[in-house]
Scaffold this motif. Sequence first.
Motif, PDB file in Angstrom:
ATOM      1  N   ALA A  53     -43.086 -41.827  64.893  1.00 37.83           N
ATOM      2  CA  ALA A  53     -43.762 -41.698  66.192  1.00 37.83           C
ATOM      3  C   ALA A  53     -43.141 -40.605  67.052  1.00 37.83           C
ATOM      4  N   ASN A  54     -41.845 -40.361  66.892  1.00 39.39           N
ATOM      5  CA  ASN A  54     -41.230 -39.276  67.660  1.00 39.39           C
ATOM      6  C   ASN A  54     -41.934 -37.949  67.397  1.00 39.39           C
ATOM      7  N   ARG A  55     -42.197 -37.658  66.141  1.00 43.30           N
ATOM      8  CA  ARG A  55     -42.886 -36.411  65.822  1.00 43.30           C
ATOM      9  C   ARG A  55     -44.366 -36.493  66.195  1.00 43.30           C
ATOM     10  N   ALA A  56     -44.989 -37.636  65.927  1.00 40.97           N
ATOM     11  CA  ALA A  56     -46.423 -37.754  66.178  1.00 40.97           C
ATOM     12  C   ALA A  56     -46.755 -37.541  67.648  1.00 40.97           C
ATOM     13  N   ARG A  57     -45.874 -38.005  68.536  1.00 45.03           N
ATOM     14  CA  ARG A  57     -46.173 -37.872  69.969  1.00 45.03           C
ATOM     15  C   ARG A  57     -46.263 -36.404  70.374  1.00 45.03           C
ATOM     16  N   PHE A  58     -45.390 -35.574  69.855  1.00 47.35           N
ATOM     17  CA  PHE A  58     -45.482 -34.140  70.152  1.00 47.35           C
ATOM     18  C   PHE A  58     -46.804 -33.577  69.631  1.00 47.35           C
ATOM     19  N   ALA A  59     -47.186 -33.994  68.425  1.00 48.29           N
ATOM     20  CA  ALA A  59     -48.402 -33.459  67.813  1.00 48.29           C
ATOM     21  C   ALA A  59     -49.662 -33.875  68.566  1.00 48.29           C
ATOM     22  N   GLU A  60     -49.595 -35.004  69.267  1.00 51.00           N
ATOM     23  CA  GLU A  60     -50.772 -35.519  69.964  1.00 51.00           C
ATOM     24  C   GLU A  60     -51.003 -34.840  71.311  1.00 51.00           C
ATOM     25  N   CYS A  61     -49.967 -34.227  71.883  1.00 50.88           N
ATOM     26  CA  CYS A  61     -50.105 -33.567  73.184  1.00 50.88           C
ATOM     27  C   CYS A  61     -50.788 -32.212  73.030  1.00 50.88           C
ATOM     28  N   ARG A  62     -51.446 -31.781  74.086  1.00 53.77           N
ATOM     29  CA  ARG A  62     -52.085 -30.473  74.095  1.00 53.77           C
ATOM     30  C   ARG A  62     -51.618 -29.697  75.324  1.00 53.77           C
ATOM     31  N   LEU A  63     -51.543 -28.380  75.175  1.00 49.33           N
ATOM     32  CA  LEU A  63     -51.063 -27.510  76.241  1.00 49.33           C
ATOM     33  C   LEU A  63     -52.219 -26.839  76.968  1.00 49.33           C
ATOM     34  N   ARG A  64     -52.022 -26.553  78.259  1.00 48.80           N
ATOM     35  CA  ARG A  64     -53.020 -25.914  79.115  1.00 48.80           C
ATOM     36  C   ARG A  64     -52.493 -24.539  79.529  1.00 48.80           C
ATOM     37  N   PRO A  65     -52.773 -23.500  78.751  1.00 50.77           N
ATOM     38  CA  PRO A  65     -52.246 -22.176  79.090  1.00 50.77           C
ATOM     39  C   PRO A  65     -52.971 -21.554  80.270  1.00 50.77           C
ATOM     40  N   ARG A  66     -52.213 -20.815  81.089  1.00 48.63           N
ATOM     41  CA  ARG A  66     -52.779 -20.011  82.172  1.00 48.63           C
ATOM     42  C   ARG A  66     -52.795 -18.553  81.725  1.00 48.63           C
ATOM     43  N   THR A  67     -53.764 -17.804  82.244  1.00 49.15           N
ATOM     44  CA  THR A  67     -53.924 -16.400  81.861  1.00 49.15           C
ATOM     45  C   THR A  67     -53.732 -15.488  83.073  1.00 49.15           C
ATOM     46  N   MET A  68     -53.713 -14.201  82.783  1.00 44.48           N
ATOM     47  CA  MET A  68     -53.578 -13.168  83.812  1.00 44.48           C
ATOM     48  C   MET A  68     -52.302 -13.371  84.626  1.00 44.48           C
ATOM     49  N   VAL A  69     -51.229 -13.665  83.915  1.00 48.17           N
ATOM     50  CA  VAL A  69     -49.913 -13.840  84.516  1.00 48.17           C
ATOM     51  C   VAL A  69     -48.983 -12.799  83.908  1.00 48.17           C
ATOM     52  N   ASP A  70     -48.142 -12.193  84.713  1.00 50.54           N
ATOM     53  CA  ASP A  70     -47.171 -11.224  84.202  1.00 50.54           C
ATOM     54  C   ASP A  70     -46.100 -11.977  83.405  1.00 50.54           C
ATOM     55  N   VAL A  71     -46.124 -11.812  82.096  1.00 51.70           N
ATOM     56  CA  VAL A  71     -45.142 -12.479  81.233  1.00 51.70           C
ATOM     57  C   VAL A  71     -44.330 -11.438  80.474  1.00 51.70           C
ATOM     58  N   SER A  72     -44.176 -10.259  81.070  1.00 52.91           N
ATOM     59  CA  SER A  72     -43.410  -9.208  80.405  1.00 52.91           C
ATOM     60  C   SER A  72     -41.946  -9.592  80.262  1.00 52.91           C
ATOM     61  N   VAL A  73     -41.472 -10.475  81.108  1.00 51.84           N
ATOM     62  CA  VAL A  73     -40.102 -10.983  81.016  1.00 51.84           C
ATOM     63  C   VAL A  73     -40.166 -12.500  81.040  1.00 51.84           C
TER      64      VAL A  73
END
Length: 359
Positions: A37-57
């Motif tokens: 379950a420790n591994r499964a919990r990570f696999a079940e989550c989803r990420l919400r990426p933001r765009t148009m952000v300066d990520v050069s650093v």
Amino acid sequence: MEALEPADFERAARDRLPSDVWDFVQGGSGAERTLAANRARFAECRLRPRTMVDVSVTDQRLTLLGSRLDTPVGIAPMAYHQLFHPEGETATARAAGRAGALMVAGIFASRTLESIAGAATGPLWLQLYWLRRRDALAAVVERAEAAGYRALVLTVDAPRIGRRLRDARNGFAIPAHVRAVNLDPALMAASHRADQGSSGLADHAREQFDPTLTWADLAWLRERTRLPIVLKGILTAEDARLAAEHGADAVVVSNHGGRQLDGALPSLAALPEVAAAAPPNLPVLLDGGVRTGTDVALAVALGARAVLIGRPVLWGLAVDGEDGVARVLDLLKAELDDALALLGRPRLADLDPAAVVPA
């Protein structure tokens, strides 16, 4: 070997280690539900990426209990590193220093506290079990403080050892050439023998671990050290509040890598309630199931100040000693950099619950 992800070391380590040692490091308790379950919990989550952000650093540096770290990925306390490489914990410590990462050495380390400290170029903490022999515990604490360790990590979820069936079936015991050198050999004798259907570690824990530990006992430890005290094994909001009330300096959300109560909450599932209950001045760390830099980002977004990794470190150590551990840490750091950039959250401080769709 050309490793592109930490899992590459897992496959290589399996080919190098004796089967009983492999089961010792990979196994969990009972039916291993919490381990999975420790591994499964990570696999079940989803990420919400933001765009148009300066990520050069991108920047994954942080300060934790007064120590500057280059990454929120640290090394969890684990016993007997010499099972995996002759240099044991000294190789692990050198690798942590190369990565600018925290290392938590274990009370059952197979190299002396002083030699580990001598090899380290980064911050070291020391993990403790609550032993029946208070004099032995006090002596280790005194040595750690003198050697320059910066915090003590008391494991609070092990009044006894969980039923680790792989070890029992193998009759696993620590081989004679590998010892917990920081404790009186008489305290460790049971770990080197195994009865039928048991393991040396379980027999040793029954003899030496004190199951009477309560919150009131923290005062005894506080009287004997100036070091910060971290409690490892917290899974509930109730215990997070009690930790703060009793003077803990940090807590680690942990189910002991799935090796104690089978069926316990996955660490990542417990993290939000612990983080919500902890006061702002009480850092919350997490271990259990972290395998990728994206996992690290998830944990930080849900309230962890840092994460501790266990099994991947031992895989790297088994495959290539110091260089193997350093490569595991470097891969996780690189993966975390990618995750920060692709999430549109270039600093650790930018990660918050809005970055995650929980399981």
